[in-house]
Design a protein around this motif. Sequence first.
Motif, mmCIF file in Angstrom:
data_model
loop_
_atom_site.group_PDB
_atom_site.id
_atom_site.type_symbol
_atom_site.label_atom_id
_atom_site.label_comp_id
_atom_site.label_asym_id
_atom_site.label_seq_id
_atom_site.Cartn_x
_atom_site.Cartn_y
_atom_site.Cartn_z
ATOM 1 N N HIS A 19 23.318 35.226 -19.627
ATOM 2 C CA HIS A 19 24.093 36.448 -19.816
ATOM 3 C C HIS A 19 24.221 36.717 -21.316
ATOM 4 O O HIS A 19 24.061 35.809 -22.142
ATOM 5 C CB HIS A 19 25.486 36.319 -19.202
ATOM 6 N N GLU A 20 24.504 37.946 -21.651
ATOM 7 C CA GLU A 20 24.691 38.301 -23.053
ATOM 8 C C GLU A 20 25.812 37.462 -23.665
ATOM 9 O O GLU A 20 26.888 37.333 -23.088
ATOM 10 C CB GLU A 20 25.031 39.779 -23.172
ATOM 11 N N GLY A 21 25.536 36.858 -24.826
ATOM 12 C CA GLY A 21 26.516 36.026 -25.503
ATOM 13 C C GLY A 21 26.395 34.550 -25.215
ATOM 14 O O GLY A 21 27.043 33.738 -25.875
ATOM 15 N N ASP A 22 25.560 34.179 -24.240
ATOM 16 C CA ASP A 22 25.350 32.757 -23.944
ATOM 17 C C ASP A 22 24.568 32.083 -25.068
ATOM 18 O O ASP A 22 23.760 32.724 -25.747
ATOM 19 C CB ASP A 22 24.556 32.577 -22.645
ATOM 20 N N LEU A 23 24.796 30.793 -25.239
ATOM 21 C CA LEU A 23 23.996 30.025 -26.189
ATOM 22 C C LEU A 23 22.621 29.788 -25.584
ATOM 23 O O LEU A 23 22.493 29.194 -24.509
ATOM 24 C CB LEU A 23 24.666 28.681 -26.490
ATOM 25 N N ARG A 24 21.577 30.261 -26.256
ATOM 26 C CA ARG A 24 20.210 30.089 -25.759
ATOM 27 C C ARG A 24 19.605 28.771 -26.225
ATOM 28 O O ARG A 24 18.738 28.198 -25.564
ATOM 29 C CB ARG A 24 19.324 31.242 -26.255
ATOM 30 N N GLY A 25 20.025 28.288 -27.373
ATOM 31 C CA GLY A 25 19.452 27.071 -27.934
ATOM 32 C C GLY A 25 19.755 27.015 -29.413
ATOM 33 O O GLY A 25 20.766 27.551 -29.872
ATOM 34 N N ALA A 26 18.852 26.390 -30.172
ATOM 35 C CA ALA A 26 19.073 26.281 -31.619
ATOM 36 C C ALA A 26 17.761 25.960 -32.315
ATOM 37 O O ALA A 26 16.821 25.445 -31.703
ATOM 38 C CB ALA A 26 20.099 25.189 -31.921
ATOM 39 N N VAL A 27 17.718 26.294 -33.590
ATOM 40 C CA VAL A 27 16.644 25.803 -34.453
ATOM 41 C C VAL A 27 17.128 24.462 -34.994
ATOM 42 O O VAL A 27 18.215 24.374 -35.572
ATOM 43 C CB VAL A 27 16.361 26.772 -35.614
ATOM 44 N N SER A 28 16.357 23.413 -34.785
ATOM 45 C CA SER A 28 16.761 22.060 -35.170
ATOM 46 C C SER A 28 15.895 21.553 -36.316
ATOM 47 O O SER A 28 14.668 21.672 -36.283
ATOM 48 C CB SER A 28 16.623 21.121 -33.965
ATOM 49 N N VAL A 29 16.560 21.000 -37.332
ATOM 50 C CA VAL A 29 15.864 20.447 -38.498
ATOM 51 C C VAL A 29 16.366 19.028 -38.732
ATOM 52 O O VAL A 29 17.565 18.757 -38.609
ATOM 53 C CB VAL A 29 16.106 21.295 -39.769
ATOM 54 N N LYS A 30 15.473 18.142 -39.090
ATOM 55 C CA LYS A 30 15.821 16.753 -39.390
ATOM 56 C C LYS A 30 15.146 16.349 -40.689
ATOM 57 O O LYS A 30 13.919 16.419 -40.812
ATOM 58 C CB LYS A 30 15.357 15.840 -38.236
#
Length: 212
Positions: free
Chosen positions: A192-203
């Motif tokens: 739904h609109e506003g849900d967390l879809r994921g993230a860009v992850s850096v290590k």
Amino acid sequence: MRFTPSRSGLRKTLLLAFLVGVGWFASQTASSSSQVKKDVRVEPALKQARQVSGELTDKVRGLLLAELERGGYDGAVRVCAEIAQKLTQEFNQKTGHYVRRVSLGYRNTQDIPDAYESRMLQKLDQQNREKKLAGEYYEVVREQGRDYLRYLKPLVAGKMCLNCHGRPDQLSPQVMAVLKEKYPNDRATGYHEGDLRGAVSVKIALPVKAAR
């Protein structure tokens, strides 16, 4: 006098809405502990993490812009299915960095989070539900005897994202056909609109602390 946008102007507006929806313009509010802020190794690594996450995001954004101009959302799904993943691998090989997109509701198996990312995505999702989500999160973690900066930039679903990630019964036949072809085990719908879809992850590995 009523203003009517041109066809090209309307297209640009839709593209901008799409990019905002997938989180390309997330804020840069940091979430960190005082201990992390006192570590002099963090600031250079944080600057690097922001740079590489931004560069990868810009490259994928360019691909999506071009595809949306040509063929719509079903074409954008193909970009993410094939080209974006290859681009990410090449980017990591070229820069020597660990940077990728991750999600609990992944579409491509290459986006499956590791144990740390999975735990953090659950935390970020809870913060998002509580309206407390920051534009980025970072901390220093110790893994296999080495200190690393772990950095995540959340991606939140906007209205335009639902054309590819919404309820299956609301997706176009063209998008559904691509998903069935490329991702028979797709977990990235139902948002739904506003849900967390994921993230860009850096290590990023931090320098070894000098002995006192």
